[in-house]
Write a protein that holds these residues in place. Structure first.
Motif, PDB file in Angstrom:
ATOM      1  N   MET A   1       0.764  -1.140  -0.181  1.00 57.67           N
ATOM      2  CA  MET A   1      -0.039  -0.370   0.407  1.00 57.67           C
ATOM      3  C   MET A   1       0.870   1.055  -0.271  1.00 57.67           C
ATOM      4  N   LEU A   2       0.868   2.276  -0.884  1.00 59.21           N
ATOM      5  CA  LEU A   2       1.701   3.412  -1.232  1.00 59.21           C
ATOM      6  C   LEU A   2       1.210   4.608  -0.275  1.00 59.21           C
ATOM      7  N   VAL A   3       1.360   4.889   0.612  1.00 59.23           N
ATOM      8  CA  VAL A   3       1.447   6.576   1.389  1.00 59.23           C
ATOM      9  C   VAL A   3       2.461   6.542   1.096  1.00 59.23           C
ATOM     10  N   TYR A   4       1.860   8.661   1.091  1.00 56.57           N
ATOM     11  CA  TYR A   4       2.535   9.745   1.196  1.00 56.57           C
ATOM     12  C   TYR A   4       2.415   9.430   2.492  1.00 56.57           C
ATOM     13  N   HIS A   5       3.467  10.431   3.504  1.00 55.37           N
ATOM     14  CA  HIS A   5       3.883  10.587   4.740  1.00 55.37           C
ATOM     15  C   HIS A   5       3.668  12.380   4.801  1.00 55.37           C
ATOM     16  N   LEU A   6       2.993  13.580   4.783  1.00 52.88           N
ATOM     17  CA  LEU A   6       3.073  14.764   4.614  1.00 52.88           C
ATOM     18  C   LEU A   6       3.688  15.462   5.973  1.00 52.88           C
ATOM     19  N   PRO A   7       4.636  16.143   6.509  1.00 57.37           N
ATOM     20  CA  PRO A   7       4.324  16.936   7.892  1.00 57.37           C
ATOM     21  C   PRO A   7       3.877  17.284   7.565  1.00 57.37           C
ATOM     22  N   GLY A   8       2.857  17.674   9.366  1.00 55.73           N
ATOM     23  CA  GLY A   8       1.541  17.987   9.461  1.00 55.73           C
ATOM     24  C   GLY A   8       0.602  17.654  10.354  1.00 55.73           C
ATOM     25  N   THR A   9      -0.228  19.224  10.447  1.00 54.51           N
ATOM     26  CA  THR A   9      -1.480  18.178  10.773  1.00 54.51           C
ATOM     27  C   THR A   9      -3.201  18.594  10.172  1.00 54.51           C
ATOM     28  N   PHE A  10      -4.564  18.332  10.033  1.00 54.45           N
ATOM     29  CA  PHE A  10      -4.752  18.793   8.543  1.00 54.45           C
ATOM     30  C   PHE A  10      -5.189  20.327   9.417  1.00 54.45           C
ATOM     31  N   GLU A  11      -4.768  20.508  10.303  1.00 51.93           N
ATOM     32  CA  GLU A  11      -5.337  22.256  10.241  1.00 51.93           C
ATOM     33  C   GLU A  11      -3.937  22.838   9.750  1.00 51.93           C
ATOM     34  N   THR A  12      -2.637  22.050  10.609  1.00 55.36           N
ATOM     35  CA  THR A  12      -1.538  23.420  10.388  1.00 55.36           C
ATOM     36  C   THR A  12      -1.529  23.584   8.229  1.00 55.36           C
ATOM     37  N   ARG A  13      -1.580  22.214   7.503  1.00 59.00           N
ATOM     38  CA  ARG A  13      -2.285  21.791   5.990  1.00 59.00           C
ATOM     39  C   ARG A  13      -3.154  22.308   5.540  1.00 59.00           C
ATOM     40  N   GLU A  14      -3.802  22.456   6.222  1.00 60.76           N
ATOM     41  CA  GLU A  14      -5.463  22.798   5.508  1.00 60.76           C
ATOM     42  C   GLU A  14      -5.433  23.486   3.860  1.00 60.76           C
ATOM     43  N   ALA A  15      -4.688  24.784   3.775  1.00 58.26           N
ATOM     44  CA  ALA A  15      -4.498  24.567   2.315  1.00 58.26           C
ATOM     45  C   ALA A  15      -4.210  23.902   1.962  1.00 58.26           C
ATOM     46  N   HIS A  16      -3.306  22.671   2.176  1.00 51.67           N
ATOM     47  CA  HIS A  16      -2.933  21.581   0.714  1.00 51.67           C
ATOM     48  C   HIS A  16      -3.765  20.328   0.796  1.00 51.67           C
ATOM     49  N   LEU A  17      -4.541  20.576   1.306  1.00 53.97           N
ATOM     50  CA  LEU A  17      -6.232  19.289   1.979  1.00 53.97           C
ATOM     51  C   LEU A  17      -5.900  18.780   0.334  1.00 53.97           C
ATOM     52  N   ASP A  18      -6.558  20.240  -0.394  1.00 53.13           N
ATOM     53  CA  ASP A  18      -7.228  19.675  -1.641  1.00 53.13           C
ATOM     54  C   ASP A  18      -6.269  19.347  -2.403  1.00 53.13           C
ATOM     55  N   LEU A  19      -5.104  19.566  -2.524  1.00 52.33           N
ATOM     56  CA  LEU A  19      -3.527  19.412  -3.564  1.00 52.33           C
ATOM     57  C   LEU A  19      -2.976  17.748  -3.672  1.00 52.33           C
ATOM     58  N   LEU A  20      -3.707  17.268  -2.507  1.00 49.48           N
ATOM     59  CA  LEU A  20      -3.593  16.243  -1.839  1.00 49.48           C
ATOM     60  C   LEU A  20      -4.581  15.057  -3.127  1.00 49.48           C
ATOM     61  N   TRP A  21      -5.929  15.613  -2.520  1.00 48.79           N
ATOM     62  CA  TRP A  21      -6.892  15.142  -3.180  1.00 48.79           C
ATOM     63  C   TRP A  21      -7.133  14.938  -4.751  1.00 48.79           C
ATOM     64  N   GLU A  22      -6.666  16.262  -5.400  1.00 49.60           N
ATOM     65  CA  GLU A  22      -6.800  16.825  -7.101  1.00 49.60           C
ATOM     66  C   GLU A  22      -5.631  15.190  -7.057  1.00 49.60           C
ATOM     67  N   ALA A  23      -3.986  15.495  -6.596  1.00 47.77           N
ATOM     68  CA  ALA A  23      -3.075  14.413  -6.711  1.00 47.77           C
ATOM     69  C   ALA A  23      -3.698  12.597  -7.263  1.00 47.77           C
ATOM     70  N   GLY A  24      -4.875  12.796  -6.598  1.00 42.40           N
ATOM     71  CA  GLY A  24      -5.191  11.833  -6.338  1.00 42.40           C
ATOM     72  C   GLY A  24      -4.980  10.830  -5.373  1.00 42.40           C
ATOM     73  N   ALA A  25      -5.134  11.248  -4.574  1.00 41.26           N
ATOM     74  CA  ALA A  25      -5.364  10.807  -2.902  1.00 41.26           C
ATOM     75  C   ALA A  25      -6.605   9.693  -3.056  1.00 41.26           C
ATOM     76  N   THR A  26      -6.620   8.658  -2.480  1.00 39.45           N
ATOM     77  CA  THR A  26      -8.177   8.033  -2.237  1.00 39.45           C
ATOM     78  C   THR A  26      -8.172   8.378  -1.019  1.00 39.45           C
ATOM     79  N   GLY A  27      -7.632   8.748   0.082  1.00 40.29           N
ATOM     80  CA  GLY A  27      -8.242   8.379   1.197  1.00 40.29           C
ATOM     81  C   GLY A  27      -6.959   9.544   1.692  1.00 40.29           C
ATOM     82  N   LEU A  28      -7.111  10.644   3.387  1.00 37.54           N
ATOM     83  CA  LEU A  28      -6.923  11.070   4.335  1.00 37.54           C
ATOM     84  C   LEU A  28      -6.609  10.406   5.386  1.00 37.54           C
TER      85      LEU A  28
END
Ligand code: SAM
Length: 268
Positions: free
Chosen positions: A1-28
């Motif tokens: 299973m492929l997992v991308y580990h991004l430092p931070g939390t949903f709160e601190t990286r709020e602005a980046h969550l959409d980028l992960l979804w747009e890049a094809g993430a299937t779950g966060l």
């Protein structure tokens, strides 16, 4: 299973969550100061989120693990449970069954829990309730189970509507007591044939910036004197919501917090 580990939390990286979804993430998922983004294949990521690390992890049945760890959530007079824990609800509590799935609102987030508690503190007997951003339908269904005459849940995400409808059915709420439709405030609320668009209670679990934008519409959709329940608000963003409520003439503004999250109640 492929997992991308991004430092931070949903709160601190709020602005980046959409980028992960747009890049094809299937779950966060957020764990121990890391955002874990699940992918089917490694992909080029935009610069803002390149500070993470790709990991190939041993497969694990996360869904089974997640389900096994779910516990009933007590929120005032209501206990929110997945279907398989229904028998654990004490007879003194109102059971609210939510199938954990694709829509937000299993009761495990502090904002949902505080909103159900706030609804549960009201006498909803015979009242009409508007739930803005209904997700799983949890707040509208809670209102119906707490004797509201009619609860309408609206959401801009069409995926949520069949989920909320099914959850209402699973709780034995008749179709005439809870309805769900795609939309937001400012729309005509076309599915709403029960009220004239003005409700006795308005509850919304969104986020502070959206409450600021929608606060004028809250006035129009809530009867004079009716309770407003707002959550999804980070404590750090409370001033924005206070300003919006002051501007629109809401009174009796009160705040409850749970960790980083706040719930604000007021009267129209
Ligand atoms: N009400 C549920 C709860 O309390 O657990 C779900 C809340 S979830 C945090 C927010 C929901 O609001 C999402 O389902 C999202 O699609 C919806 N939403 C976001 N912006 C919206 C808007 N402008 N109008 C209506 N719904 C919106």
């Amino acid at each position: 299973m492929l997992v991308y580990h991004l430092p931070g939390t949903f709160e601190t990286r709020e602005a980046h969550l959409d980028l992960l979804w747009e890049a094809g993430a299937t779950g966060l998922e957020e764990r121990a100061g890391l955002i874990r983004a699940y992918f089917d294949e490694q992909t080029d990521l935009p610069a803002d989120i390149r500070d993470g690390e790709w990991r190939d992890e041993a497969d694990q049945d996360w869904q089974a693990e997640f389900k096994a760890n779910l516990r009933p959530v007590q929120a005032g007079r209501v206990t929110i449970v997945p279907p398989w824990l229904r028998a654990e609800v004490p007879s003194t509590q109102v059971p609210l069954i939510i199938e954990p799935g694709m829509a937000f609102g299993t009761g495990h987030h502090a904002t949902t829990r505080m909103a159900v508690e706030a609804l549960s503190a009201l006498n909803l007997d015979g009242q009409t309730v508007l739930d803005v951003g209904t997700g799983s339908g949890v707040l509208a269904i809670a209102a119906a189970l707490l004797d509201a005459r009619y609860a309408l849940g609206v959401d801009i995400d069409p995926v949520t509507i069949p989920i909320a409808t099914e959850n209402a059915e699973q709780n034995g709420v008749p179709a005439g007591r809870a309805a769900f439709m795609v939309g937001t405030l400012g729309d005509d609320l076309p599915g709403d044939v029960v009220t004239d668009g003005v409700f006795d209670v308005l509850v919304a679990n969104l986020y502070a910036e959206l409450h600021d934008l929608l606060s004028g519409s809250y006035v129009g959709h809530l009867r004079a004197g009716g309770p407003l329940i707002l959550t999804g608000i980070l404590v750090s963003k409370l001033p924005l919501v206070h300003e919006a409520l002051d501007r629109e003439g809401f009174t009796d503004v009160q705040v409850r917090t749970d960790g980083d999250w706040a719930l604000v109640t007021a009267r129209n």
